[in-house]
Design an enzyme around this catalytic site. Structure first.
Site, PDB file in Angstrom:
ATOM      1  N   ASP A  43    -123.736 -43.682  -5.572  1.00  0.00           N
ATOM      2  CA  ASP A  43    -124.566 -44.575  -6.453  1.00  0.00           C
ATOM      3  C   ASP A  43    -124.401 -44.427  -8.354  1.00  0.00           C
ATOM      4  O   ASP A  43    -124.823 -43.349  -7.937  1.00  0.00           O
ATOM      5  CB  ASP A  43    -125.738 -44.248  -5.725  1.00  0.00           C
ATOM      6  CG  ASP A  43    -127.144 -45.611  -6.022  1.00  0.00           C
ATOM      7  OD1 ASP A  43    -126.604 -46.526  -6.061  1.00  0.00           O
ATOM      8  OD2 ASP A  43    -127.484 -45.493  -7.397  1.00  0.00           O
ATOM      9  N   TYR A  48    -128.890 -46.014 -15.928  1.00  0.00           N
ATOM     10  CA  TYR A  48    -127.999 -44.158 -15.708  1.00  0.00           C
ATOM     11  C   TYR A  48    -127.824 -43.767 -16.629  1.00  0.00           C
ATOM     12  O   TYR A  48    -127.322 -42.709 -16.606  1.00  0.00           O
ATOM     13  CB  TYR A  48    -128.503 -43.500 -14.352  1.00  0.00           C
ATOM     14  CG  TYR A  48    -128.808 -44.186 -13.427  1.00  0.00           C
ATOM     15  CD1 TYR A  48    -130.055 -45.093 -13.227  1.00  0.00           C
ATOM     16  CD2 TYR A  48    -128.335 -44.605 -12.116  1.00  0.00           C
ATOM     17  CE1 TYR A  48    -130.766 -45.414 -11.408  1.00  0.00           C
ATOM     18  CE2 TYR A  48    -128.721 -45.165 -10.259  1.00  0.00           C
ATOM     19  CZ  TYR A  48    -129.747 -45.153 -10.794  1.00  0.00           C
ATOM     20  OH  TYR A  48    -130.849 -46.327  -9.832  1.00  0.00           O
ATOM     21  N   HIS A 106    -130.703 -54.861 -10.287  1.00  0.00           N
ATOM     22  CA  HIS A 106    -131.289 -52.984  -9.650  1.00  0.00           C
ATOM     23  C   HIS A 106    -132.829 -53.267  -9.648  1.00  0.00           C
ATOM     24  O   HIS A 106    -133.671 -52.362  -8.983  1.00  0.00           O
ATOM     25  CB  HIS A 106    -131.697 -52.820 -11.493  1.00  0.00           C
ATOM     26  CG  HIS A 106    -131.285 -51.059 -11.475  1.00  0.00           C
ATOM     27  ND1 HIS A 106    -130.514 -50.240 -11.491  1.00  0.00           N
ATOM     28  CD2 HIS A 106    -132.397 -50.245 -10.963  1.00  0.00           C
ATOM     29  CE1 HIS A 106    -131.588 -48.864 -11.406  1.00  0.00           C
ATOM     30  NE2 HIS A 106    -132.098 -49.869 -10.862  1.00  0.00           N
TER      31      HIS A 106
END
Ligand code: NDP
Length: 271
Positions: A43, A48, A106
């Site tokens: 993931d 990120y 998201h």
């Protein structure tokens, strides 16, 4: 490795999360350790800063791309039609991959209608750059609207879901609608880590409380989970969850930590 079948596709139930690490080196080493430990579901997200490290770790490994299930997610800035298309191509470039298995919104957005984002994501599916699409942090109602709108099936809703934060209504919805519930932050359990029931169940099986917390998720239908760690020992330990099984009565007791479930849902999930 146990799999969850969603829309006819087998997804490794245990995945590996890549948020919250500080450097590319840390991220790459963690993903390399995860691949070596047998994780085949990774993931990542535009947010990120881990897509390049995931790509580099996969490149360094001898794991074939087809063996992997890779998810990434659109940041809040990339929800308008063109931005979905362009930013996904950028994600693929960073990953060094020709496709991702799963692309998610998201989190819910107030600025760009979900329909516009989903239409662009559907285009990416039609073009073969994305195999499946889904959402994250959506309520049941928002997920239902996405299911009703999207041409491609909504494959998952990735949400915070753990022993301490489970969501019975969402789990029922996911089981009814063939949507994967991807449980994030499965180990951010706070004081629940010391819960007497949890400690007792862990002792019974000779496992750690975190291994039980992960196993409890994996024994629920339509649930996968994506714990994260930078520590190779933790990465290995978190994957050593397929050599024991929680009894129905233990599953029920553990549901009690987050507030319990009603009899209808208990029956649906076979408890
Ligand atoms: P996790 O529940 O995976 O917990 C991570 C923390 O637990 C780290 O501090 C880690 O420290 C520690 N830990 C892991 N294994 C062990 C172990 N065996 N023993 C002791 N400590 C351990 O939290 P995350 O919030 O990272 O969630 C997992 C993934 O879910 C994320 O990485 C991300 O991919 C996804 N996510 C998605 C969100 C969304 O909005 N869609 C939001 C949040 C997360 P250490 O490194 O020292 O092991």
């Amino acid at each position: 490795m146990r799999h969850v079948t969603v829309d006819g596709v087998d997804v490794p139930a245990l995945g590996f999360g890549t948020a919250g690490m500080d450097t590319d080196e840390e991220r790459q080493k963690a993903v390399e350790a995860a691949l070596a430990a047998g994780y085949r579901h990774i993931d990542t997200a535009q947010m990120y800063d881990s897509e390049s490290a995931v790509g580099a770790a996969v490149e360094e490994s001898d794991v074939a791309r087809e063996e992997l299930f890779v998810t990434t997610k659109l940041t809040r800035d990339n929800r308008a039609h063109e931005a979905v298309i362009d930013s996904t191509q950028n994600s693929l470039d960073r990953l060094g991959m020709e496709y991702v298995d799963l692309l998610l919104i998201h989190s819910p957005d107030q600025n760009v209608p979900h329909e516009e984002t989903l239409d662009a994501m559907d285009e990416l599916v039609a073009d073969g750059l994305v195999n499946h699409i889904g959402v994250s942090n959506f309520s049941v109602e928002q997920t239902r609207n996405a299911v009703d709108h999207s041409a491609a099936p909504i494959f998952t809703n990735q949400v915070e879901y753990s022993l301490a934060t489970h969501q019975p209504d969402l789990l029922s919805f996911c089981i009814d609608e063939d949507v994967l519930l991807t449980a994030y932050s499965p180990l951010k359990l706070g004081s629940a880590l010391e819960d007497e029931e949890l400690v007792a169940v862990a002792e019974t099986h000779g496992k750690t409380v975190r291994q039980v917390a992960i196993r409890w998720l994996l024994q629920q239908p339509m649930v996968s989970t994506i714990p994260r760690s930078s520590n190779p020992d933790h990465i290995e330990r978190n994957s050593a969850v397929f050599d024991f099984e929680l009894a129905d009565e233990e599953m029920r007791r553990l549901f009690g930590i987050g507030g319990g479930i009603d009899e209808e849902l208990a029956a649906t999930i076979g408890l």
